[in-house]
Enzyme design. Structure first.
Site, PDB file in Angstrom:
ATOM      1  N   ASP A  68       0.823  -1.204   0.000  1.00 34.67           N
ATOM      2  CA  ASP A  68       0.000   0.000   0.000  1.00 34.67           C
ATOM      3  C   ASP A  68       0.862   1.261   0.000  1.00 34.67           C
ATOM      4  OD1 ASP A  68      -2.335  -1.415  -0.062  1.00 34.67           O
ATOM      5  OD2 ASP A  68      -2.856  -1.110   2.039  1.00 34.67           O
ATOM      6  N   GLY A  69       2.041   1.180   0.614  1.00 37.36           N
ATOM      7  CA  GLY A  69       2.930   2.338   0.625  1.00 37.36           C
ATOM      8  C   GLY A  69       3.364   2.735  -0.774  1.00 37.36           C
ATOM      9  N   GLU A 143      -4.360  10.258   5.712  1.00 38.83           N
ATOM     10  CA  GLU A 143      -4.652  11.153   6.815  1.00 38.83           C
ATOM     11  C   GLU A 143      -3.789  12.410   6.812  1.00 38.83           C
ATOM     12  OE1 GLU A 143      -1.167   9.235   7.601  1.00 38.83           O
ATOM     13  OE2 GLU A 143      -2.945   7.986   7.889  1.00 38.83           O
ATOM     14  N   HIS A 172      -4.914  19.435  25.792  1.00 41.68           N
ATOM     15  CA  HIS A 172      -3.521  19.103  25.487  1.00 41.68           C
ATOM     16  C   HIS A 172      -3.458  17.673  24.956  1.00 41.68           C
ATOM     17  CE1 HIS A 172       0.790  20.016  25.920  1.00 41.68           C
ATOM     18  NE2 HIS A 172       0.915  18.698  26.080  1.00 41.68           N
ATOM     19  N   ASP A 174      -1.006  14.833  22.106  1.00 46.77           N
ATOM     20  CA  ASP A 174       0.126  14.672  21.193  1.00 46.77           C
ATOM     21  C   ASP A 174      -0.198  15.272  19.835  1.00 46.77           C
ATOM     22  OD1 ASP A 174       1.547  13.408  23.139  1.00 46.77           O
ATOM     23  OD2 ASP A 174       1.634  11.447  22.152  1.00 46.77           O
ATOM     24  N   ALA A 186      -5.281   2.630   8.950  1.00 51.00           N
ATOM     25  CA  ALA A 186      -3.852   2.932   9.055  1.00 51.00           C
ATOM     26  C   ALA A 186      -3.554   3.618  10.393  1.00 51.00           C
ATOM     27  CB  ALA A 186      -3.424   3.782   7.858  1.00 51.00           C
ATOM     28  N   TYR A 187      -2.952   4.795  10.360  1.00 48.26           N
ATOM     29  CA  TYR A 187      -2.558   5.535  11.558  1.00 48.26           C
ATOM     30  C   TYR A 187      -3.761   5.754  12.483  1.00 48.26           C
ATOM     31  CZ  TYR A 187       0.583   8.931  13.899  1.00 48.26           C
ATOM     32  OH  TYR A 187       1.391   9.594  14.776  1.00 48.26           O
ATOM     33  N   ASN A 188      -4.909   6.061  11.892  1.00 47.18           N
ATOM     34  CA  ASN A 188      -6.125   6.286  12.655  1.00 47.18           C
ATOM     35  C   ASN A 188      -6.439   5.119  13.578  1.00 47.18           C
ATOM     36  OD1 ASN A 188      -9.050   7.315  13.084  1.00 47.18           O
ATOM     37  ND2 ASN A 188      -9.351   5.351  12.074  1.00 47.18           N
ATOM     38  N   LEU A 189      -6.351   3.914  13.067  1.00 48.97           N
ATOM     39  CA  LEU A 189      -6.669   2.727  13.865  1.00 48.97           C
ATOM     40  C   LEU A 189      -5.684   2.559  15.017  1.00 48.97           C
ATOM     41  CD1 LEU A 189      -8.530   0.256  14.142  1.00 48.97           C
ATOM     42  CD2 LEU A 189      -6.952  -0.994  12.652  1.00 48.97           C
TER      43      LEU A 189
END
Length: 279
Positions: A68-69, A143, A172, A174, A186-189
């Site tokens: 996928d990348g 994302e 506050h 990250d 992806a990152y979301n999960l």
């Protein structure tokens, strides 16, 4: 009519190069012509005309061979040019064609183009981040992330999230992540966001390690999202983990749908089978 085809193979992957060679043979193009081209790195191993990947924009078809990348990279470079993904990765939410089926799938599509019948495709929305009308980051298929100077203890920022002008959260954290349905796996999960079926017309807003966090929020795709960063000297906005801009808070970043979606052609990836492969 003939078809203009590009092939991009995962860099340094011998299997991808071998499959590219098989496709070049099967398609029967003149290896010294420009109807069929490969990316410059692959051109060093395969006897075919090579060009930069961004020069493949506007072709009838671009074949992405890898994970996928690799397809994310190809999509960034060729925009709305039709893409077919051949999966050499582990999961393959974007790449629907197995290596064993690649020659048949690609030759079938090319024959359709030659007969004047381009394959039907499906569009995938992309996101863009704009900073107070000063600049716009390259579009993201997965994302957009806004975060403080670094991840982890002592590295976050105060980020206010507004949806269509209404405040959803301010605390506050990250960072804050806005994902497409394509990027929900992806990152979301990994940040605790929800899985969203790729056919859903929505965007996902997920706070990252926030103090007194709100639950992830699914919103309409045409919502106006504004992320305002404060209480730090430096922050960053990142598109698909690759394209980055440094921010000087206090600053507001708007996230919206990009004008140009990605267009995939050929078989659809099996979303639920892909989920079974997630660790």
């Amino acid at each position: 009519m003939d078809a203009a085809v590009g092939i991009v193979a995962q860099r340094g992957n011998e299997r991808a190069q071998e499959l590219t060679e098989a496709l070049v043979d099967a398609l029967g193009f003149d290896r010294e012509g420009d109807d069929l081209v490969v990316d410059e790195a692959t051109g060093e191993a395969v006897d075919a005309t090579s060009v930069p990947v961004d020069a493949m924009a506007g072709r009838d078809l671009v074949v992405s061979i890898g994970g996928d990348g690799t397809l994310l990279f190809v999509a960034r470079e060729v925009g709305s040019t039709p893409i077919l993904g051949v999966n050499l990765g582990e999961v393959g939410f974007l790449n629907a064609v197995s290596p064993e089926d690649a020659v048949e799938a690609v030759t079938t599509l090319v024959e359709q183009y030659r007969r004047g019948n381009p394959a039907e495709g499906r569009t995938l929305d992309r996101l863009q981040a704009t900073c107070e009308n000063d600049w716009t980051l390259e579009p993201a298929l997965n994302e957009i992330v806004v975060h403080g100077p670094r991840r982890g203890h002592g590295g976050g920022a105060t980020i206010e999230v507004r949806i269509d002008g209404e405040r959803y959260a301010e605390n506050h954290s990250d960072g804050v992540l806005v994902a497409t349905p394509t990027g929900s796996t992806a990152y979301n999960l990994s940040e605790g966001g929800p899985l969203v079926h790729p056919s859903t017309d929505a965007l996902i807003v997920t706070q990252m390690a926030a103090i007194d966090s709100m639950p992830p929020l699914v919103v309409e795709p045409d919502s106006e999202l504004t992320l305002t960063v404060s209480d730090v000297e430096t922050a960053y906005v990142i598109s698909d983990g690759r394209n980055r801009r440094r921010l000087e808070p206090p600053v507001a970043v708007s996230v919206s749908l990009a004008d140009e979606p990605v267009r995939l052609v050929g078989p659809k990836a099996d979303f639920f089978r892909g989920l079974e492969k997630l660790e």
